[in-house]
Design a protein around this motif. Sequence first.
Motif, PDB file in Angstrom:
ATOM      1  N   ILE A 121      -1.868  10.233   5.042  1.00  0.00           N
ATOM      2  CA  ILE A 121      -1.518   8.914   4.494  1.00  0.00           C
ATOM      3  C   ILE A 121      -0.010   8.781   4.357  1.00  0.00           C
ATOM      4  O   ILE A 121       0.554   7.719   4.611  1.00  0.00           O
ATOM      5  CB  ILE A 121      -2.196   8.694   3.131  1.00  0.00           C
ATOM      6  CG1 ILE A 121      -3.697   8.540   3.335  1.00  0.00           C
ATOM      7  CG2 ILE A 121      -1.639   7.465   2.432  1.00  0.00           C
ATOM      8  CD1 ILE A 121      -4.413   8.138   2.093  1.00  0.00           C
ATOM      9  N   THR A 122       0.659   9.873   3.954  1.00  0.00           N
ATOM     10  CA  THR A 122       2.116   9.779   3.822  1.00  0.00           C
ATOM     11  C   THR A 122       2.752   9.544   5.191  1.00  0.00           C
ATOM     12  O   THR A 122       3.728   8.806   5.295  1.00  0.00           O
ATOM     13  CB  THR A 122       2.703  11.054   3.184  1.00  0.00           C
ATOM     14  OG1 THR A 122       2.407  12.169   4.025  1.00  0.00           O
ATOM     15  CG2 THR A 122       2.142  11.298   1.806  1.00  0.00           C
ATOM     16  N   ILE A 127       1.368   6.925  -6.813  1.00  0.00           N
ATOM     17  CA  ILE A 127       0.343   7.920  -7.134  1.00  0.00           C
ATOM     18  C   ILE A 127       0.891   9.320  -6.884  1.00  0.00           C
ATOM     19  O   ILE A 127       0.749  10.218  -7.714  1.00  0.00           O
ATOM     20  CB  ILE A 127      -0.939   7.667  -6.322  1.00  0.00           C
ATOM     21  CG1 ILE A 127      -1.510   6.306  -6.693  1.00  0.00           C
ATOM     22  CG2 ILE A 127      -1.961   8.756  -6.559  1.00  0.00           C
ATOM     23  CD1 ILE A 127      -2.694   5.889  -5.869  1.00  0.00           C
ATOM     24  N   VAL A 128       1.562   9.485  -5.733  1.00  0.00           N
ATOM     25  CA  VAL A 128       2.150  10.786  -5.414  1.00  0.00           C
ATOM     26  C   VAL A 128       3.157  11.198  -6.484  1.00  0.00           C
ATOM     27  O   VAL A 128       3.222  12.347  -6.892  1.00  0.00           O
ATOM     28  CB  VAL A 128       2.823  10.731  -4.024  1.00  0.00           C
ATOM     29  CG1 VAL A 128       3.659  11.973  -3.779  1.00  0.00           C
ATOM     30  CG2 VAL A 128       1.769  10.579  -2.941  1.00  0.00           C
ATOM     31  N   LEU A 155       0.828  -1.203   0.000  1.00  0.00           N
ATOM     32  CA  LEU A 155       0.000   0.000   0.000  1.00  0.00           C
ATOM     33  C   LEU A 155       0.864   1.254   0.000  1.00  0.00           C
ATOM     34  O   LEU A 155       0.549   2.228  -0.669  1.00  0.00           O
ATOM     35  CB  LEU A 155      -0.905   0.001   1.243  1.00  0.00           C
ATOM     36  CG  LEU A 155      -2.296  -0.570   1.092  1.00  0.00           C
ATOM     37  CD1 LEU A 155      -3.073   0.200   0.052  1.00  0.00           C
ATOM     38  CD2 LEU A 155      -2.277  -2.039   0.732  1.00  0.00           C
ATOM     39  N   ILE A 187      -5.863  11.359  -1.439  1.00  0.00           N
ATOM     40  CA  ILE A 187      -4.599  11.153  -0.735  1.00  0.00           C
ATOM     41  C   ILE A 187      -4.284  12.383   0.099  1.00  0.00           C
ATOM     42  O   ILE A 187      -3.889  13.409  -0.432  1.00  0.00           O
ATOM     43  CB  ILE A 187      -3.469  10.856  -1.710  1.00  0.00           C
ATOM     44  CG1 ILE A 187      -3.810   9.593  -2.490  1.00  0.00           C
ATOM     45  CG2 ILE A 187      -2.162  10.652  -0.974  1.00  0.00           C
ATOM     46  CD1 ILE A 187      -2.689   9.073  -3.307  1.00  0.00           C
ATOM     47  N   MET A 206      -5.426   2.635   4.662  1.00  0.00           N
ATOM     48  CA  MET A 206      -4.683   3.303   3.594  1.00  0.00           C
ATOM     49  C   MET A 206      -5.371   3.092   2.255  1.00  0.00           C
ATOM     50  O   MET A 206      -5.427   3.989   1.422  1.00  0.00           O
ATOM     51  CB  MET A 206      -3.246   2.775   3.523  1.00  0.00           C
ATOM     52  CG  MET A 206      -2.363   3.324   4.613  1.00  0.00           C
ATOM     53  SD  MET A 206      -0.632   2.950   4.284  1.00  0.00           S
ATOM     54  CE  MET A 206      -0.289   4.047   2.926  1.00  0.00           C
ATOM     55  N   PHE A 207      -5.904   1.891   2.061  1.00  0.00           N
ATOM     56  CA  PHE A 207      -6.606   1.585   0.813  1.00  0.00           C
ATOM     57  C   PHE A 207      -7.768   2.565   0.614  1.00  0.00           C
ATOM     58  O   PHE A 207      -7.901   3.177  -0.449  1.00  0.00           O
ATOM     59  CB  PHE A 207      -7.112   0.137   0.847  1.00  0.00           C
ATOM     60  CG  PHE A 207      -7.778  -0.314  -0.421  1.00  0.00           C
ATOM     61  CD1 PHE A 207      -7.025  -0.798  -1.476  1.00  0.00           C
ATOM     62  CD2 PHE A 207      -9.150  -0.250  -0.561  1.00  0.00           C
ATOM     63  CE1 PHE A 207      -7.626  -1.213  -2.650  1.00  0.00           C
ATOM     64  CE2 PHE A 207      -9.762  -0.664  -1.734  1.00  0.00           C
ATOM     65  CZ  PHE A 207      -9.001  -1.146  -2.783  1.00  0.00           C
ATOM     66  N   LEU A 253      -6.048   0.403  -7.653  1.00  0.00           N
ATOM     67  CA  LEU A 253      -5.735   1.748  -7.174  1.00  0.00           C
ATOM     68  C   LEU A 253      -5.095   2.644  -8.230  1.00  0.00           C
ATOM     69  O   LEU A 253      -5.333   3.844  -8.236  1.00  0.00           O
ATOM     70  CB  LEU A 253      -4.820   1.681  -5.943  1.00  0.00           C
ATOM     71  CG  LEU A 253      -5.470   1.153  -4.662  1.00  0.00           C
ATOM     72  CD1 LEU A 253      -4.446   1.036  -3.559  1.00  0.00           C
ATOM     73  CD2 LEU A 253      -6.612   2.059  -4.225  1.00  0.00           C
ATOM     74  N   LEU A 255       0.704  17.610  -1.894  1.00  0.00           N
ATOM     75  CA  LEU A 255       1.768  16.622  -1.975  1.00  0.00           C
ATOM     76  C   LEU A 255       2.736  16.969  -3.103  1.00  0.00           C
ATOM     77  O   LEU A 255       2.910  16.207  -4.045  1.00  0.00           O
ATOM     78  CB  LEU A 255       1.171  15.234  -2.196  1.00  0.00           C
ATOM     79  CG  LEU A 255       0.297  14.733  -1.043  1.00  0.00           C
ATOM     80  CD1 LEU A 255      -0.455  13.495  -1.440  1.00  0.00           C
ATOM     81  CD2 LEU A 255       1.154  14.474   0.185  1.00  0.00           C
ATOM     82  N   CYS A 311       0.744   3.889  -2.988  1.00  0.00           N
ATOM     83  CA  CYS A 311       0.463   5.275  -2.625  1.00  0.00           C
ATOM     84  C   CYS A 311       1.568   6.184  -3.146  1.00  0.00           C
ATOM     85  O   CYS A 311       1.303   7.239  -3.737  1.00  0.00           O
ATOM     86  CB  CYS A 311       0.349   5.360  -1.102  1.00  0.00           C
ATOM     87  SG  CYS A 311       0.133   7.004  -0.471  1.00  0.00           S
ATOM     88  N   ILE A 330      -6.380   6.090  -0.074  1.00  0.00           N
ATOM     89  CA  ILE A 330      -5.865   6.289  -1.429  1.00  0.00           C
ATOM     90  C   ILE A 330      -7.027   6.417  -2.406  1.00  0.00           C
ATOM     91  O   ILE A 330      -7.013   7.205  -3.332  1.00  0.00           O
ATOM     92  CB  ILE A 330      -4.942   5.115  -1.832  1.00  0.00           C
ATOM     93  CG1 ILE A 330      -3.693   5.104  -0.957  1.00  0.00           C
ATOM     94  CG2 ILE A 330      -4.561   5.215  -3.295  1.00  0.00           C
ATOM     95  CD1 ILE A 330      -2.826   3.889  -1.147  1.00  0.00           C
ATOM     96  N   ARG A 331      -8.083   5.610  -2.191  1.00  0.00           N
ATOM     97  CA  ARG A 331      -9.243   5.640  -3.089  1.00  0.00           C
ATOM     98  C   ARG A 331      -9.953   6.979  -3.033  1.00  0.00           C
ATOM     99  O   ARG A 331     -10.348   7.521  -4.052  1.00  0.00           O
ATOM    100  CB  ARG A 331     -10.220   4.542  -2.659  1.00  0.00           C
ATOM    101  CG  ARG A 331      -9.928   3.251  -3.343  1.00  0.00           C
ATOM    102  CD  ARG A 331     -11.184   2.768  -3.990  1.00  0.00           C
ATOM    103  NE  ARG A 331     -10.853   1.915  -5.099  1.00  0.00           N
ATOM    104  CZ  ARG A 331     -11.516   0.804  -5.388  1.00  0.00           C
ATOM    105  NH1 ARG A 331     -12.525   0.426  -4.622  1.00  0.00           N
ATOM    106  NH2 ARG A 331     -11.189   0.094  -6.423  1.00  0.00           N
TER     107      ARG A 331
END
Lengths: 420, 275
Positions: B243-244, A255-256, A248, B239, B231-232, A361, B48, A252, B235-236
């Motif tokens: 989360i980071t 994506i960032v 995850l 973000i 987290m899933f 995702l 971000l 993640c 993210i969906r």
Amino acid sequence: MTNALPTGADAATEVPLKRRLRRAERTRQAKALALVLPLLLFLLFTFAGPIAGMLWRSVEDWEVRQVLPQTVAALASWDGKDLPDEKAYAALASDILAARAAGTIAIAAKRLNYALNGFRTILTSTGRNLKAVPEPGTARETLGKINPAWRERATWTTIKDASGPITGFYLLAALDLTRNADGAIVAAAPDQAIYRDIFVRTFLISLGVTALCLILGFPVAYLLATLPPGRSNLLMIFVLLPFWTSLLVRTCAWIVLLQSKGVVNDSLHWLGIIDAPLRLIYNRFGVCVAMTHVLLPFMILPLYSSMKAISPAYMRAAASLGAPPLTAFLRIYLPQTLPGIGAGSLLVFILALGYYITPALVGGAADQMISYFIALYTTETANWGLASALGAVLLLATVLLALVYGKLVQGQQVTGGMKN
Amino acid sequence: MSDNSSLRTPSQRIAWTATIVVSTLVFIFLMAPILAIMPLSFSSGSYLTYPLPGLSLRWYDDFITSPRWMNSLKNSMIIGVASTLLSMVLGTLAALGLAQWKSRFKPLVLAFVLSPVVVPGVITAVGLYFSFAPIGLTGSYLGLIMAHTALATPFVVITVGATLQSFDTNLARAAASLGASPLEAFRRVILPLILPGLASGALFAFATSFDEVVIVLFMAGPEQRTLPREMFSGIRENISPTITAAAVILTTISVILLATLEALRRRNERLKGGG
């Protein structure tokens, strides 16, 4: 073992010891098995059983049997050539009345609608408009008046096909096939024939990711296997750290990095290479990048261990016999890495086939792999038969590939032993 | 070709340089996501992107004060520790048994025991969803712990099995001949020797449960959501920098696990080398 006992009984002095040794050995084996047994039973309950249950669901057909039992019984003797007789119509009318009272019509309607689009309406409208048990002999006329579909043979073949207790319907549907009114297996209607494309897509993405992993992993494995241990151990951290980082977290992070206002697009813009942000994620590119990142260590590690086992003496021998470096590499080194290439590629491919989280995702609608649809039919639309059938196909592919992998790795151990 | 000094011809040198260049790029590719996400968690802004407007710990503060995130961390710990313990018991017993068991069915049994690793997560999850729901094991800690144990035990069987393979069975015989009961011999002779193997197995098991999300997606109720599950959804939906922060916390835990494992491996090699 027991057969050998009577012949040995003649030699009076040796028997007790032999027998005692044998008995001791047998007790030891029984004890050893008893130690493994708890895990076997546990896995039966938490793993093998549930998967067997899923496989059973892919062929089970209970809805129509349970909701329309009299109709199923009456249709058992129907040859399917003409419309069924009055008895079947009367049975259906009585079943529908009973199902309406029990509130179970929707269950059968849902199942029949999978096989024949629009069946839901046929059944629910009949349920709504059928006021009472038709007079004897008038059931066919009454039902035909409520919905003309009952005057069509295909309506009845659909019910008969769905009578259970087992069906090939879902497994055929998972392969874009269906049975026509005559019972022959034919291609499914184009609007329902989507699964073969999804399997091909899953296969192609997995193949692409495997190829990328091999191309990127080979030089790294070679470097790690060639460098002196101190330095290669240090570099190994760069492989192992991502390997141990949560899936995850990595997804993640991609994506960032890749989103339209992400790190990569910002940097490219700042460098003046692009004017508008590139679309790097929520498409096939993003899926391949993220999956390659996750699976690359699974390629590097087997490649590394196969390269580590190759003695540098072979290459020196090739050089001393006059082989140019490229020839020596292609004809001496590369063939010896083939088992590692095979093992790594198969492992990556097997793991990629079942991927769900990463495409879900970072992929778009057109990049979802087969696992996504299994999950979708299980939790969203509750078409458990189809979910199970798609799962059965994926499981079969995985198990076959895993068997090949097992043979390959086993063979490697054997040859490895011989070399030593 | 075993080291750089043997690279004589120019073409060999070019090939070696190319290997180094490509490998460096791949190492950057492997590390980039982790390195990119870490500084962002210390950003004082809520976007971000780089450059960071300033440094702050606000997102960690956000994580620690959020009942949702803290609850998920607690759940991950509970489920991780419980399934580690359960898989250690089942896996160690099985590894001990398999080491002594001689049968032509042994490869088959071994393949069965290891199969949870190979079978796609979605298939296991769907099967469990179907069969655990009617008996009330979905939406419960027990169900998740059992499912994670099934996934984690193969790693215990492999690591403990590998340790037992290098174990000298004469030591157990010596203990027995000196009058130790089987239990005493196990506790005082076998256990201390296979302890590093057990510890590695436990780390693998914990990491497996800690990182698992597919089964949790299918089986956990709102009460049992784990950190990866949270987290899933994060993210969906969207973000957020929180989360980071969660990602950095997860990565730190992974690094600690990996470092411990590496230390165990080194210790083991040193012991073997010394003996």
